[in-house]
Design a protein around this motif. Structure first.
Motif, PDB file in Angstrom:
ATOM      1  N   GLU A  81       1.033  -1.189   0.228  1.00 29.06           N
ATOM      2  CA  GLU A  81      -0.130   0.059   0.384  1.00 29.06           C
ATOM      3  C   GLU A  81       0.800   1.611  -0.020  1.00 29.06           C
ATOM      4  O   GLU A  81       1.512   1.974   1.144  1.00 29.06           O
ATOM      5  N   ASP A  83       0.729   5.017  -2.265  1.00 27.05           N
ATOM      6  CA  ASP A  83       0.742   6.867  -2.866  1.00 27.05           C
ATOM      7  C   ASP A  83       1.283   7.039  -3.742  1.00 27.05           C
ATOM      8  O   ASP A  83       0.022   7.488  -4.487  1.00 27.05           O
ATOM      9  N   GLN A 108       0.629   2.359 -13.910  1.00 24.36           N
ATOM     10  CA  GLN A 108      -0.660   2.661 -14.133  1.00 24.36           C
ATOM     11  C   GLN A 108      -0.650   3.579 -12.572  1.00 24.36           C
ATOM     12  O   GLN A 108      -1.849   3.465 -11.599  1.00 24.36           O
ATOM     13  N   LYS A 109       0.594   4.018 -11.511  1.00 29.14           N
ATOM     14  CA  LYS A 109       0.459   4.829 -11.008  1.00 29.14           C
ATOM     15  C   LYS A 109       0.470   6.056 -10.519  1.00 29.14           C
ATOM     16  O   LYS A 109       1.871   7.324 -11.265  1.00 29.14           O
ATOM     17  N   LYS A 110       0.495   6.414  -9.535  1.00 30.39           N
ATOM     18  CA  LYS A 110       0.990   8.546  -9.487  1.00 30.39           C
ATOM     19  C   LYS A 110       2.446   8.380  -9.209  1.00 30.39           C
ATOM     20  O   LYS A 110       2.744   7.569  -8.438  1.00 30.39           O
ATOM     21  N   LEU A 167      -5.316  10.604 -10.384  1.00 26.72           N
ATOM     22  CA  LEU A 167      -4.155   9.726 -11.204  1.00 26.72           C
ATOM     23  C   LEU A 167      -4.719  10.848 -12.623  1.00 26.72           C
ATOM     24  O   LEU A 167      -5.494  10.314 -13.056  1.00 26.72           O
TER      25      LEU A 167
END
Length: 740
Positions: A81, A83, A108-110, A167
């Motif tokens: 987990e 951010d 596909q993560k910030k 995002l």
């Protein structure tokens, strides 16, 4: 206070820990990841209403490596987990560092990118355009220095901004071939109304499947549509392996990431001192050189067009003769005149007129495939990007526009490589300005009719150049009116140079030629039958009988004259032939020739009258007022209508309408003379401009409608090309009138 967990990721020795220290004020704490002995470093920072925790993950070159510490990083990124990813790059080695960035983008993560060691990069003469890089990737990119603490506050500010907002999907672009396969998979999923779990987009699913990710296959295998999807996937993988010329998906992925990294570096990186260049970089210093690059490109294009139009003429002649023979042979075995006319004049002649240009198309495709497979085409698009952007176009518009010189049908398909819909539509709207091969016969005819032989070639070249320039101007106008919007940041994937594969070249030429025949040929077949029908019906028996009677009377006279000329020198003069001697004396050889000319003139006049009374002729008369301001008579109007089926049909239509028969060619001197005597120079120039600009043909329009996926844009295209053609032809007509 809200907690934000940041995953600090980068290749080894890029200064992650140093940067974490610089951000947090030297409060880095060391421990171990749970269950493993791999060292774990964390740093904390409190700012505004947020408590930010940085987790300094072990450095790695790729997510596919499997050393113990690298596996820890991969497991964390895929399962833990957090951010946001703070991707730290070494600014002095950007291209190599971007390889990992491309993999992180697929998660596909910030993400925020820190271009670390900026101070060292500046000393080495390296400058990175961080703003351009941010726009291209849709990821904030900040030049920082953990050593001098430059831009650290700005980096924290960007981290908070990205954390607070939703995002924004990063713009990872693959090669055209891979993108085409991805689109096929996405289209299948969209058509099935499939929605992935956890807001997973269908494109992300397609990428995971094409990259053969086990977790994605396991997920999709649970759904019934996987049975239908599997053959599509197999086919897509086959294509990807074929284009990449390898059999390992890891190698394909690596090449895709490498090409993207190289292209992105070329866009944003400027280096004043370069050392130890590899072969690709050495070749690039010449081919994309600011001064040499464009002349080299123009020379290569000139060579390709010379081959297309000169080498292609030889098989064109064979195909034309073959279809002529086929028409005569089949026509001779059909007694029903209407059926014979439909098959010979409609189907065989119509389809033949398209197939005739297949050699040109194949040569052009072969040349383009050679440029693509060697890696040069990417450089050409990169080279022209700046020039094209001045006219609102995209660097990738180059390939479809070049293809448009061969045929508009594959050119519209080639525009698929443009990801932005506005860019794609804008490019498709101006493809018609690139004079396709089918317009060439019309240009040759008019250039020969109105210019000296020594000037005809230059006139032909000028027509092509003017067409391309008009297209660029039209693009600029459309960009500031119909397709307004910011220019899409451009990154062109740059693969390494490699020798072309014969197997791949054959595959490309064969598949695209087959597509041309299938899509254009089938449509042209219907269009040819339609044109045949409206140019043959309603039949007028009164005109037929009137001219047949006159022709038969003259034919009888001619037969008699020929008979006398034959008999007189070989037979003894008898009492029976004596009465005709006087007539024989009058009907000299010269008279026979005169009768033959009269018969031919009457035949052509009959064709003209018959066509004038057909639906096509009636339409020509009806539209004559619309074309009158351009200096067109009804025959020229009819020719433009028939040109909708295929532009080369214009030549044979003019031949019929100017009473020379439908067997004339663009090189026929009699047609040139008739046209030159029946048209003013101003009308002829206006006609060329009209042909240059209006709709390529119905087959191409159908393909446009399919590619644009909108009837609305197809209507716009038809209206745009006709209105533009009319206005430009009118201006041309008036200017030439004033000058002459």
């Amino acid at each position: 206070m809200k907690k934000i967990v940041i995953a600090l990721v980068g290749q080894p020795n890029v200064g992650k820990s140093h940067l974490a220290n610089a951000i947090s004020g030297s409060n880095l704490k060391i421990g171990n990841f749970a269950g493993v002995t791999v060292e774990k470093a964390t740093a904390r920072l409190s700012t505004e209403d947020f408590a930010i925790e940085f987790i300094d993950l072990p450095g790695l070159y790729s997510l596919e490596d499997f050393a113990a510490d690298e596996k820890v990083t991969k497991d964390f990124l895929l399962g833990a987990e957090y951010d946001l990813i703070l991707n730290v790059l070494d600014s002095t080695n950007l291209e190599r560092n971007l390889m990992l960035t491309t993999e992180l983008m697929e998660l596909q993560k910030k993400m925020v990118i820190a271009l670390n060691m900026d101070d060292e990069a500046i000393k080495e003469g390296i400058h990175i355009n961080a703003d351009a890089m941010s726009k291209i990737l849709s990821i904030p990119c900040i030049r920082v220095s953990s050593k001098t603490k430059t831009n650290i506050d700005l980096l924290v500010e960007k981290i908070l901004h990205v954390s607070k907002n939703p995002l924004v999907e990063p713009k990872m672009i693959y090669s055209d071939e891979v993108e085409e396969q991805l689109q096929t998979i996405v289209k299948f999923l969209d058509d099935k109304h499939f929605h992935g779990k956890d807001a997973l987009t269908n494109r992300q699913i397609a990428v995971g499947l094409l990259w053969q990710k086990k977790e994605m296959y396991a997920y999709m295998h649970e759904h019934p549509l996987y049975v239908e999807l599997q053959p599509i996937l197999n086919n897509a993988l086959g294509h990807v392996y074929m284009y990449c010329q390898c059999e390992e998906i890891e190698e394909v992925i690596n090449r895709q990431h490498s090409a993207f990294s190289t292209g992105l570096s070329a866009e944003v990186l400027s280096v004043t001192h370069v050392k130890n260049r590899n072969l690709t970089q050495k070749i690039d210093t010449i081919l994309i050189h600011k001064l040499l690059g464009l002349p080299i490109f123009i020379f290569l294009m000139w060579g390709l067009f010379q081959l297309t139009f000169t080498l292609g003429e030889i098989p064109m002649g064979w195909i034309e003769e073959s279809f002529g023979w086929l028409g005569e042979t089949i026509g001779a075995s059909i007694t029903n005149e209407a059926l014979k006319s439909l098959i010979v004049d409609g189907i065989i002649a119509g389809v033949g007129s398209v197939i005739m240009f297949l050699p040109n198309i194949m040569i052009l495709f072969l040349g383009i495939a050679l440029l693509e497979t060697t890696g040069y085409m990417s450089r050409a698009a990169f080279l022209l990007d700046g020039f094209f952007h001045k006219f609102g176009l995209h660097g990738k518009s180059f390939v479809p526009l070049v293809t448009g010189f061969g045929c508009s049908v594959p050119a519209y398909m080639a525009a698929r490589t443009l990801k932005n819909k506005k860019d794609r539509l804008l490019t498709m709207f101006i493809i018609g300005f690139m004079s396709c091969g089918a317009r060439l016969p019309v240009y040759v005819l008019f250039a020969g009719a109105f210019f000296d032989e020594s000037m005809a070639g230059n006139a032909l070249f000028a027509i092509y150049i003017v067409g391309a320039l008009l297209g660029l101007i039209a693009a600029k106008i459309l960009r500031v009116t119909a397709f307004k919007g910011e220019d899409e940041p451009f990154v062109m994937e740059m693969p390494k140079y490699r020798l072309p594969s014969l197997k791949l070249l054959w595959f490309v030429v064969y598949s695209k030629s087959a597509m041309y025949i299938k899509k254009a040929g089938t449509f042209i077949l219907l269009a040819s039958m339609l044109i045949w029908f409206i140019s043959s019906y309603p039949q007028n028996s009164l005109i037929e009988e009137e001219y047949t009677t006159k022709i038969e009377a003259l034919q009888a006279q001619l037969d008699e004259a020929v008979s006398m000329e034959t008999v007189a020198p070989n037979q003894e003069v008898t009492e029976e032939v004596k009465p005709t001697e006087e007539a024989t004396a009058e009907l000299t050889t010269q008279d026979s020739a005169s009768i033959e000319d009269t018969i031919a003139a009457l035949e052509n006049e009959k064709h003209e009258k018959l066509v004038e009374n057909t639906y096509l002729g009636i339409m020509g008369k009806a539209i004559e007022p619309a074309f009158a301001p351009l200096g067109f008579d009804w025959k020229m109007g009819v020719a433009t209508i028939s040109g909708l089926a295929a532009k080369e049909v214009i030549v044979s239509t003019l031949g019929v309408l100017y009473s020379l028969g439908d067997e004339v060619t663009e090189e026929d001197t009699s047609l040139r003379e008739v046209i030159a005597s029946n048209m003013s120079l101003a009308s002829a120039m206006a006609f060329i401009v009209f042909v240059m600009v209006y709709l390529p043909c119905l087959a191409a329009t159908a393909v446009f409608a399919k590619e644009a996926e909108s009837i609305k844009y197809t209507v716009y295209l038809v209206a745009f090309t006709f209105i533009t053609a009319w206005v430009l032809a009118f201006i041309t007509y008036r200017i030439v009138l004033l000058l002459s």
